[in-house]
Design a protein around this motif. Sequence first.
Motif, PDB file in Angstrom:
ATOM      1  N   UNK A  45      59.399  45.800  78.217  1.00 34.00           N
ATOM      2  CA  UNK A  45      59.112  44.437  77.757  1.00 34.00           C
ATOM      3  C   UNK A  45      59.098  44.422  76.229  1.00 34.00           C
ATOM      4  N   UNK A  46      59.937  43.594  75.601  1.00 36.17           N
ATOM      5  CA  UNK A  46      59.938  43.501  74.137  1.00 36.17           C
ATOM      6  C   UNK A  46      58.572  43.043  73.608  1.00 36.17           C
ATOM      7  N   UNK A  47      58.272  43.427  72.384  1.00 33.87           N
ATOM      8  CA  UNK A  47      56.966  43.149  71.788  1.00 33.87           C
ATOM      9  C   UNK A  47      56.622  41.654  71.799  1.00 33.87           C
ATOM     10  N   UNK A  48      57.589  40.785  71.465  1.00 37.54           N
ATOM     11  CA  UNK A  48      57.305  39.338  71.449  1.00 37.54           C
ATOM     12  C   UNK A  48      56.949  38.829  72.841  1.00 37.54           C
ATOM     13  N   UNK A  49      57.665  39.287  73.852  1.00 33.41           N
ATOM     14  CA  UNK A  49      57.384  38.856  75.227  1.00 33.41           C
ATOM     15  C   UNK A  49      56.018  39.379  75.679  1.00 33.41           C
ATOM     16  N   UNK A  50      55.695  40.612  75.300  1.00 32.07           N
ATOM     17  CA  UNK A  50      54.395  41.186  75.662  1.00 32.07           C
ATOM     18  C   UNK A  50      53.261  40.400  75.008  1.00 32.07           C
ATOM     19  N   UNK A  51      53.418  40.075  73.722  1.00 36.89           N
ATOM     20  CA  UNK A  51      52.408  39.284  73.019  1.00 36.89           C
ATOM     21  C   UNK A  51      52.251  37.910  73.665  1.00 36.89           C
ATOM     22  N   UNK A  52      53.359  37.297  74.062  1.00 36.37           N
ATOM     23  CA  UNK A  52      53.287  35.992  74.723  1.00 36.37           C
ATOM     24  C   UNK A  52      52.541  36.087  76.048  1.00 36.37           C
ATOM     25  N   UNK A  53      52.760  37.172  76.800  1.00 36.11           N
ATOM     26  CA  UNK A  53      52.030  37.366  78.066  1.00 36.11           C
ATOM     27  C   UNK A  53      50.538  37.526  77.810  1.00 36.11           C
ATOM     28  N   UNK A  54      50.179  38.322  76.799  1.00 36.84           N
ATOM     29  CA  UNK A  54      48.754  38.509  76.487  1.00 36.84           C
ATOM     30  C   UNK A  54      48.113  37.205  76.027  1.00 36.84           C
ATOM     31  N   UNK A  55      48.830  36.435  75.215  1.00 35.01           N
ATOM     32  CA  UNK A  55      48.305  35.139  74.770  1.00 35.01           C
ATOM     33  C   UNK A  55      48.083  34.208  75.959  1.00 35.01           C
ATOM     34  N   UNK A  56      49.023  34.207  76.885  1.00 29.58           N
ATOM     35  CA  UNK A  56      48.907  33.343  78.074  1.00 29.58           C
ATOM     36  C   UNK A  56      47.717  33.767  78.926  1.00 29.58           C
ATOM     37  N   UNK A  57      47.544  35.069  79.124  1.00 27.61           N
ATOM     38  CA  UNK A  57      46.398  35.557  79.893  1.00 27.61           C
ATOM     39  C   UNK A  57      45.082  35.179  79.218  1.00 27.61           C
ATOM     40  N   UNK A  58      45.046  35.298  77.895  1.00 25.18           N
ATOM     41  CA  UNK A  58      43.844  34.925  77.148  1.00 25.18           C
ATOM     42  C   UNK A  58      43.546  33.443  77.322  1.00 25.18           C
ATOM     43  N   UNK A  59      44.577  32.605  77.242  1.00 24.87           N
ATOM     44  CA  UNK A  59      44.395  31.165  77.443  1.00 24.87           C
ATOM     45  C   UNK A  59      43.859  30.863  78.839  1.00 24.87           C
TER      46      UNK A  59
END
Length: 82
Positions: A45-59
């Motif tokens: 998983x590319x870094x940007x996609x991973x960060x987006x997943x973590x942000x979504x989980x946090x939300x």
Amino acid sequence: MTHVILAEMTASVSELKRNPMGTVAAGEGAPVAILNHNEPAFYCVPAKAYQAMLDRLDDLELNALAESRKDQPVIRVTLDEL
């Protein structure tokens, strides 16, 4: 045996070893399923996609917390009281 592959792009472990950054680039920003003996071993998983997943989980976690607290009484304060 059949396996669900949760990515549009796949690559073998050998391809990943031979050219790691090329394998990531082949996904064009989306995850790449890495196959070992034609079975999904893991997802690259590319870094940007991973960060987006973590942000979504946090939300989602914050929304669940806010939802659980919505029926609690509201205490009004002024900035001076803080």
